[in-house]
Every structure is written in C-alpha cells, then in structure tokens.
Enzyme design. Structure first.
Site, PDB file in Angstrom:
ATOM      1  N   ARG A  37      -7.529  -5.571  -2.500  1.00 26.77           N
ATOM      2  CA  ARG A  37      -8.854  -5.505  -3.134  1.00 26.77           C
ATOM      3  C   ARG A  37      -9.970  -5.766  -2.127  1.00 26.77           C
ATOM      4  O   ARG A  37     -11.073  -5.243  -2.290  1.00 26.77           O
ATOM      5  CB  ARG A  37      -8.938  -6.496  -4.288  1.00 26.77           C
ATOM      6  CG  ARG A  37      -8.152  -5.973  -5.475  1.00 26.77           C
ATOM      7  CD  ARG A  37      -8.348  -6.842  -6.683  1.00 26.77           C
ATOM      8  NE  ARG A  37      -7.848  -6.153  -7.864  1.00 26.77           N
ATOM      9  CZ  ARG A  37      -7.383  -6.762  -8.941  1.00 26.77           C
ATOM     10  NH1 ARG A  37      -7.361  -8.066  -8.992  1.00 26.77           N
ATOM     11  NH2 ARG A  37      -6.953  -6.058  -9.965  1.00 26.77           N
ATOM     12  N   LYS A 202       5.422  -2.201 -23.086  1.00 26.58           N
ATOM     13  CA  LYS A 202       5.264  -1.976 -24.520  1.00 26.58           C
ATOM     14  C   LYS A 202       4.455  -0.737 -24.863  1.00 26.58           C
ATOM     15  O   LYS A 202       3.401  -0.503 -24.284  1.00 26.58           O
ATOM     16  CB  LYS A 202       4.617  -3.204 -25.158  1.00 26.58           C
ATOM     17  CG  LYS A 202       5.560  -4.375 -25.109  1.00 26.58           C
ATOM     18  CD  LYS A 202       5.080  -5.703 -25.654  1.00 26.58           C
ATOM     19  CE  LYS A 202       3.761  -5.773 -26.313  1.00 26.58           C
ATOM     20  NZ  LYS A 202       3.195  -7.133 -26.245  1.00 26.58           N
ATOM     21  N   GLY A 360      -1.842  -2.213 -13.063  1.00 26.64           N
ATOM     22  CA  GLY A 360      -1.582  -3.270 -12.090  1.00 26.64           C
ATOM     23  C   GLY A 360      -0.134  -3.302 -11.630  1.00 26.64           C
ATOM     24  O   GLY A 360       0.149  -3.347 -10.427  1.00 26.64           O
ATOM     25  N   GLY A 384      -6.790  -2.873 -16.217  1.00 25.27           N
ATOM     26  CA  GLY A 384      -7.360  -2.766 -17.564  1.00 25.27           C
ATOM     27  C   GLY A 384      -8.523  -1.785 -17.612  1.00 25.27           C
ATOM     28  O   GLY A 384      -8.647  -0.999 -18.556  1.00 25.27           O
TER      29      GLY A 384
HETATM   30  P1  ADP Z   1       1.066  -1.540 -15.805  1.00 25.14           P
HETATM   31  O1  ADP Z   1       0.606  -2.931 -15.399  1.00 25.14           O
HETATM   32  O2  ADP Z   1       1.278  -0.661 -14.624  1.00 25.14           O
HETATM   33  O3  ADP Z   1       0.174  -0.937 -16.851  1.00 25.14           O
HETATM   34  P2  ADP Z   1       2.932  -2.604 -17.737  1.00 25.14           P
HETATM   35  O4  ADP Z   1       2.245  -3.918 -17.649  1.00 25.14           O
HETATM   36  O5  ADP Z   1       2.793  -1.831 -18.981  1.00 25.14           O
HETATM   37  O6  ADP Z   1       2.508  -1.699 -16.469  1.00 25.14           O
HETATM   38  O7  ADP Z   1       4.509  -2.788 -17.552  1.00 25.14           O
HETATM   39  C1  ADP Z   1       5.108  -3.331 -16.417  1.00 25.14           C
HETATM   40  C2  ADP Z   1       6.383  -4.045 -16.772  1.00 25.14           C
HETATM   41  O8  ADP Z   1       7.239  -3.245 -17.565  1.00 25.14           O
HETATM   42  C3  ADP Z   1       7.185  -4.410 -15.545  1.00 25.14           C
HETATM   43  O9  ADP Z   1       7.135  -5.797 -15.362  1.00 25.14           O
HETATM   44  C4  ADP Z   1       8.594  -3.927 -15.865  1.00 25.14           C
HETATM   45  O10 ADP Z   1       9.604  -4.865 -15.550  1.00 25.14           O
HETATM   46  C5  ADP Z   1       8.542  -3.713 -17.352  1.00 25.14           C
HETATM   47  N1  ADP Z   1       9.554  -2.747 -17.820  1.00 25.14           N
HETATM   48  C6  ADP Z   1       9.759  -1.489 -17.417  1.00 25.14           C
HETATM   49  N2  ADP Z   1      10.819  -0.951 -18.022  1.00 25.14           N
HETATM   50  C7  ADP Z   1      11.335  -1.902 -18.838  1.00 25.14           C
HETATM   51  C8  ADP Z   1      12.457  -1.959 -19.726  1.00 25.14           C
HETATM   52  N3  ADP Z   1      13.267  -0.921 -19.871  1.00 25.14           N
HETATM   53  N4  ADP Z   1      12.651  -3.111 -20.387  1.00 25.14           N
HETATM   54  C9  ADP Z   1      11.836  -4.159 -20.228  1.00 25.14           C
HETATM   55  N5  ADP Z   1      10.767  -4.175 -19.415  1.00 25.14           N
HETATM   56  C10 ADP Z   1      10.519  -3.049 -18.719  1.00 25.14           C
HETATM   57 MG    MG Z   2       0.780  -4.807 -16.419  1.00 21.68          MG
END
Ligand code: ADP
Ligand code: MG
Length: 404
Positions: A37, A202, A360, A384
């Site tokens: 950053r 999720k 992130g 976000g």
């Molecule tokens: P971002 O921050 O890029 O938007 P998210 O916060 O939605 O991504 O998700 C990231 C998390 O999702 C990671 O910590 C990863 O371990 C988890 N993840 C990915 N696939 C699975 C899975 N099949 N079951 C549980 N957690 C998962």
């Molecule tokens: Mg995340």
C-alpha cells in the site's frame, strides 16, 4: 461526471497539499510485513514532489479507539516511505495538534511530512456529521488543497475521505484514478468475451457483486467455499463443506437468470474432499455429483476445486478479453488446497486483454503463490471498496471528487 484529476488543481508548486493515502499496512511487532500500500501511493507522491508541492500525508492504520494507541502509530510507515522515496520524511507525533503544525510549517518545496494516525481522533470515523466536520476543519488548516488517493477507504463516509474534500479544493490522485478507470471497464462496455471468476468463502458476501455483474458477463465461474451452495442447489450432496442453506433459493435464481440471459454459469465438475480442516488432512478428488462417495463419506469437507474444474476454468479465462477474479478457489493458505487458485491465477496472467484481481484475500493469495503484481492487468488495492464499486454502489469518497 468524471473524477476531478490532479491537473484540475492547477499548479501546486509551493502549496501545502494534504494527501489522503491508505497506509493501512499489516504490522507485526512494529515491522511492516507487506508494504504494497505504501508503494501504491508512490506515483502520486512523486508527481506532487516533482511539482514542488509541500506534502502533508495522512492515513489511518488499524482500528484504534479514537484515541492515541502506540501500537497503531504510523511512525514505522513514515520510515519505510522515506526509504522508498529515497529522501527524508518528517513525522508528526499528532494529527492536527502542535506537532503537526510545526512539521507542516517546516516543509520546503518538495518536502514530505506524515502526520499521526487519523483514527487517533474520534472525529475521523464519528457517526455524527457535525463531529466529522469539526475534525475535517482542523485537518484543513494543515493544507491548501487535498489530493485523495486512499482507494481502500472511498466507500467510507469519514472526515478525511468526505468532509475534508468538501472544504478544500480537492482532486483524485493517480491511484484512485487508475482504480476507477479499471473497475469502470468491468461494469461499462467490457471487451468480450467477459469472464467473472468468483470464489472465496461465503456466497452471502458476494450477492451484490453477482447481481450487478451477472447481466454484464458472458461467463461466470464459481469456485471457493460458495461453490457448495450452488452444487447443493442442483441437488448434489456436499458433505460437511461450507454450505449456506439459506442462500439456496438465491443461487437457484442466479442459475435461472443466467440461463435466461444466455450467460454461461460454469460450476465445478470435481472438488478436493478432505477428511478434516487442516494442512495435513487426508484428501481425495471427487466428482461434483459424488462428493459424499469418498472414504470420508458425508463428513468430507470440500477445500478446493478439482483438477478437471481448474482446467475448464483456465481455458475459459485464457480465451477471454476481460476477466475479473474475486475470491480464492480453495483454502489456498494450506498448500494441499492451493492448486485450484494457482491454476486460475496462472490463467489470468495469460489473458490477452484486461485481467483484474480484486479482494483482499485474492490479492494476498496471488502474491503468496509467487506471482508478481505486474503479471496481471491490475490488482485492486481496495478490498471492500472495489467490491462495493462493482456492486454499482455510489461511493461517498468518489462522489465528493466528482464521480457519478
Ligand atoms: P476476498 O478477500 O478476496 O474477497 P474472501 O474473503 O471472500 O476473498 O475469501 C477468502 C477465504 O475463502 C480464504 O481465507 C479461503 O481460505 C476461503 N476459502 C476458499 N475456498 C474455501 C472452501 N472450499 N472452504 C472454506 N473456505 C474457503
Ligand atoms: Mg476477504
């Protein structure tokens, strides 16, 4: 309306310019573990230094409680910035107090000062607009103009992001301008084929993004924890995998909408099923319609997309002209379940067009897996904020800079 750019502020030589940056870096025992950053702010800072402006940098760091808290001091960040700029950087021990005023008064043309963490002041994040305004007025005394460049906070109505930009002549810095330019291409007239790759934990975190991008994309690929809710909606059993039963109706609606619109919604054909949630857990690949027919039965946990799925996703990505990816394909933090994420990341680096990584954890994942930032078209710095932009929301920190 377009964002006001740096040029709109006229000549800044000799002027005191407040730069609202996002220096919210990860720290471990006062050592910066990822200075991405700080580096992201350099183009704007160098442009202003070259103009002979006097720079007053402000940022938040962590979530202190509206009062000074040594563990969230920006001092180590000012130090790192000095190394990256190759010149001294003054550091004020407060944000708008005597120390800040003294540091600003001592600036000569092209000099840089960092004031202490904005969030050591309750007014920065106050719910009450009058309180935010009062703090913004104090900040405004430190500068003649504001350059807003903390993309990671533009979705927040906070004193330094919103009210300050109304008080001083203000414009977007180069980082915000780039982010908006790229993210706008993902929502308005993307070059086709346009593929959106979604994963992460999720589905309920991503509903807004899916709803806004589904009508715009040609293909949507679903991996990560959310894939199990989609497979469950198709009637498949998913063992103990992440499943949001209350979202089954919603994802069913997405599948119907995709079909009606001629959008290809591609679900995994296989997944990696593990005996338990752990780096050393025993695991096997299972077809999507037989996830419970492994040795782990109904207690198996899906922790990554399978190799056939990874191949299908990679092919769809490589042959696209625009790709947006948010959310790891599996639990990439554990090497045994990082393969899907790695294959997808590699495919993004091979896109002949625009490839964008947002989120992130997704940005952390590609770096952790050994990819360099410049192998992608763009890695968004705002988790976000990028997602809210892609949900089609109006972001206060952009609106106040003229963006509509
Ligand atoms: P971002 O921050 O890029 O938007 P998210 O916060 O939605 O991504 O998700 C990231 C998390 O999702 C990671 O910590 C990863 O371990 C988890 N993840 C990915 N696939 C699975 C899975 N099949 N079951 C549980 N957690 C998962
Ligand atoms: Mg995340």
């Amino acid at each position: 309306m377009a964002l006001r750019t740096l040029d709109s502020l006229g000549s800044l030589a000799g002027k005191r310019v407040i730069v609202r940056v996002d220096f919210n870096v990860p720290l471990k025992d006062a050592v910066i573990t990822d200075d991405g950053r700080v580096r992201a702010a350099l183009p704007t800072l160098n442009a202003l230094i070259n103009q002979g402006a006097r720079l007053v940098l402000c940022s938040h760091l962590g979530r202190p409680d509206g009062a000074p808290d040594a563990k969230y001091s920006l001092a180590p960040v000012a130090q790192r910035l000095s190394e990256l700029l190759g010149k001294p950087v003054a550091f004020a021990l407060d944000t708008v107090g005597d120390s800040a005023h003294e540091a600003v008064a001592a600036l000569e043309d092209g000099d840089v000062a960092v004031v202490e963490n904005l969030r050591f002041n309750a007014g920065e994040t106050a719910k009450d607009a009058a309180e935010r305004c009062a703090f913004a007025e104090q900040l405004a005394e430190l500068g003649d103009a504001l350059v807003s460049d903390g993309f990671g906070v533009v979705h927040r109505k906070q004193a330094s992001v919103y009210e300050l930009a109304e008080i001083l002549p203000s414009a977007a810095g180069l980082l915000i301008a780039t982010e908006v330019d790229v993210l706008d291409k993902l929502t308005e007239n993307p070059e086709r084929p346009y593929t959106v790759v979604l994963g992460g934990s999720k589905v309920s975190d991503k509903l807004g993004v899916i709803e806004h991008l589904l009508p715009r994309a040609d293909k949507i690929l679903v991996g990560g924890g959310m894939l199990f809710t989609f497979l469950a909606a198709k009637g498949f059993k998913v063992g103990k995998s992440l499943l949001e039963a209350d979202q089954i109706d919603t994802v069913t609606r997405y599948m119907t909408e995709a079909e009606e619109r001629g959008v290809e919604l591609i679900l995994p054909v296989d997944a990696v099923m593990a005996a338990s949630f752990g780096a050393d857990a025993e695991h096997v690949v299972a077809p999507a319609d037989a996830l419970e027919e492994t040795a782990f039965g109904a207690t198996g946990l899906g922790l990554d997309i399978g190799p056939d799925t990874a191949r299908i996703f990679a092919e769809a990505i490589r042959t696209s002209k625009t790709v947006f990816w948010n959310g790891p394909m599996g639990v990439f933090e554990m090497p045994a379940f990082a393969a899907g994420t790695k294959v997808v990341a590699k495919a993004l680096t091979e896109v002949d067009g625009l490839s964008v990584v947002g989120g992130g954890d997704s940005a952390a994942a590609v770096r952790q897996l050994g990819f360099a930032d410049d192998e992608f078209g763009h890695i968004s710095t705002g988790g976000g904020a990028s997602l809210e932009f892609l949900e089609g929301k109006q972001l206060p920190g952009l609106e106040v800079l003229g963006w509509q």
